[in-house]
Design a protein around this motif. Sequence first.
Motif, PDB file in Angstrom:
ATOM      1  N   ASP A  51       0.826  -1.208   0.000  1.00 28.28           N
ATOM      2  CA  ASP A  51       0.000   0.000   0.000  1.00 28.28           C
ATOM      3  C   ASP A  51       0.863   1.263   0.000  1.00 28.28           C
ATOM      4  N   TYR A  52       1.917   1.265   0.808  1.00 28.85           N
ATOM      5  CA  TYR A  52       2.801   2.446   0.880  1.00 28.85           C
ATOM      6  C   TYR A  52       3.454   2.700  -0.474  1.00 28.85           C
ATOM      7  N   ARG A  53       3.970   1.623  -1.079  1.00 35.27           N
ATOM      8  CA  ARG A  53       4.620   1.760  -2.388  1.00 35.27           C
ATOM      9  C   ARG A  53       3.670   2.320  -3.428  1.00 35.27           C
ATOM     10  N   ASP A  54       2.434   1.860  -3.410  1.00 35.82           N
ATOM     11  CA  ASP A  54       1.469   2.265  -4.438  1.00 35.82           C
ATOM     12  C   ASP A  54       0.835   3.626  -4.157  1.00 35.82           C
ATOM     13  N   THR A  55       1.035   4.163  -2.945  1.00 36.61           N
ATOM     14  CA  THR A  55       0.356   5.397  -2.551  1.00 36.61           C
ATOM     15  C   THR A  55       1.284   6.594  -2.406  1.00 36.61           C
ATOM     16  N   ILE A  56       2.547   6.345  -2.080  1.00 30.16           N
ATOM     17  CA  ILE A  56       3.447   7.450  -1.722  1.00 30.16           C
ATOM     18  C   ILE A  56       3.555   8.513  -2.811  1.00 30.16           C
ATOM     19  N   GLU A  57       3.538   8.125  -4.071  1.00 32.73           N
ATOM     20  CA  GLU A  57       3.708   9.102  -5.153  1.00 32.73           C
ATOM     21  C   GLU A  57       2.573  10.118  -5.186  1.00 32.73           C
ATOM     22  N   SER A  58       1.377   9.703  -4.790  1.00 31.34           N
ATOM     23  CA  SER A  58       0.227  10.612  -4.824  1.00 31.34           C
ATOM     24  C   SER A  58       0.332  11.702  -3.762  1.00 31.34           C
ATOM     25  N   HIS A  59       1.232  11.546  -2.797  1.00 35.93           N
ATOM     26  CA  HIS A  59       1.397  12.543  -1.734  1.00 35.93           C
ATOM     27  C   HIS A  59       2.751  13.247  -1.813  1.00 35.93           C
ATOM     28  N   ALA A  60       3.440  13.050  -2.902  1.00 33.08           N
ATOM     29  CA  ALA A  60       4.797  13.586  -3.024  1.00 33.08           C
ATOM     30  C   ALA A  60       4.834  15.108  -2.904  1.00 33.08           C
ATOM     31  N   THR A  61       3.896  15.782  -3.538  1.00 31.31           N
ATOM     32  CA  THR A  61       3.892  17.249  -3.501  1.00 31.31           C
ATOM     33  C   THR A  61       3.688  17.767  -2.089  1.00 31.31           C
ATOM     34  N   GLU A  62       2.683  17.223  -1.379  1.00 29.22           N
ATOM     35  CA  GLU A  62       2.393  17.683  -0.025  1.00 29.22           C
ATOM     36  C   GLU A  62       3.557  17.404   0.937  1.00 29.22           C
ATOM     37  N   LEU A  63       4.273  16.330   0.707  1.00 29.05           N
ATOM     38  CA  LEU A  63       5.363  15.941   1.601  1.00 29.05           C
ATOM     39  C   LEU A  63       6.723  16.450   1.138  1.00 29.05           C
ATOM     40  N   SER A  64       6.726  17.231   0.019  1.00 35.51           N
ATOM     41  CA  SER A  64       7.974  17.799  -0.528  1.00 35.51           C
ATOM     42  C   SER A  64       8.992  16.703  -0.845  1.00 35.51           C
ATOM     43  N   ILE A  65       8.501  15.638  -1.447  1.00 34.76           N
ATOM     44  CA  ILE A  65       9.367  14.523  -1.824  1.00 34.76           C
ATOM     45  C   ILE A  65       9.693  14.634  -3.308  1.00 34.76           C
ATOM     46  N   THR A  66      10.971  14.532  -3.642  1.00 36.55           N
ATOM     47  CA  THR A  66      11.390  14.627  -5.037  1.00 36.55           C
ATOM     48  C   THR A  66      11.072  13.326  -5.766  1.00 36.55           C
ATOM     49  N   PRO A  67      10.993  13.366  -7.093  1.00 31.87           N
ATOM     50  CA  PRO A  67      10.772  12.131  -7.853  1.00 31.87           C
ATOM     51  C   PRO A  67      11.819  11.064  -7.550  1.00 31.87           C
ATOM     52  N   ALA A  68      13.060  11.486  -7.374  1.00 31.43           N
ATOM     53  CA  ALA A  68      14.123  10.523  -7.076  1.00 31.43           C
ATOM     54  C   ALA A  68      13.887   9.851  -5.719  1.00 31.43           C
ATOM     55  N   GLU A  69      13.401  10.628  -4.753  1.00 37.04           N
ATOM     56  CA  GLU A  69      13.122  10.076  -3.429  1.00 37.04           C
ATOM     57  C   GLU A  69      11.933   9.128  -3.472  1.00 37.04           C
ATOM     58  N   VAL A  70      10.946   9.462  -4.305  1.00 39.86           N
ATOM     59  CA  VAL A  70       9.807   8.554  -4.467  1.00 39.86           C
ATOM     60  C   VAL A  70      10.282   7.203  -4.995  1.00 39.86           C
TER      61      VAL A  70
END
Length: 212
Positions: free
Chosen positions: A27-46
């Motif tokens: 679930d985390y793997r499939d969901t984390i990208e959808s929250h990347a902007t709010e969490l200030s996560i870069t594409p590389a970190e995703v």
Amino acid sequence: MFNLISIVMANSFFPTSDDSLLSWATDYRDTIESHATELSITPAEVIEEKGFCDAIIDSLKDVSIERGKLKSALDNRDAVIADKGGQLRDRISHHKTAPGYTTAIGESLKIIAHNPNVNFDTYKASIKVELYAGHIHIKFAKKGVEGINLFNRKKGTSDWGFVSRLTVSPFDHIFPLAVAGQPEHWEYRAFGVVMDQEVGIASDIVEIIYGG
């Protein structure tokens, strides 16, 4: 066996059972990208975090596969011993009727039973239990009987349930937890068996915490 409980702090959000952790990591793997902007996560970190999850998922699937192989191997062992062992005992019984058979030959082939003098009225079975590769590993010694009847019950309950007739040690008891990830406290005891009849008195009760 490596146990996640030993490295996960109390009240951690990480599940402590394999099934729950597999579901959580997926679930985390499939969901984390959808929250990347709010969490200030870069594409590389995703990508990196998805890789962490994939590694966890792969390791859990490997364990599941190996457990399945172990169960299959144990079932095959029991079937082979029952089938081929039975045929071999029949052959050996026939060999002992051969004109040339002697006690010396029997000793050489180790096909002569050396049963100690046993008082079956006072015979007391002896068993040991330990956790081993995700199941309960049970060892026993016959000491003059043909095998044992093994029983178990959950700690705090009164009724003993029959597990199995055992003639070969060790025995691996594999069964699912009532609630995945929730360890259970079990008690085991045994009776000696001769000619399909229980003899003597019950073994000492041994306890073990199973699962988690």
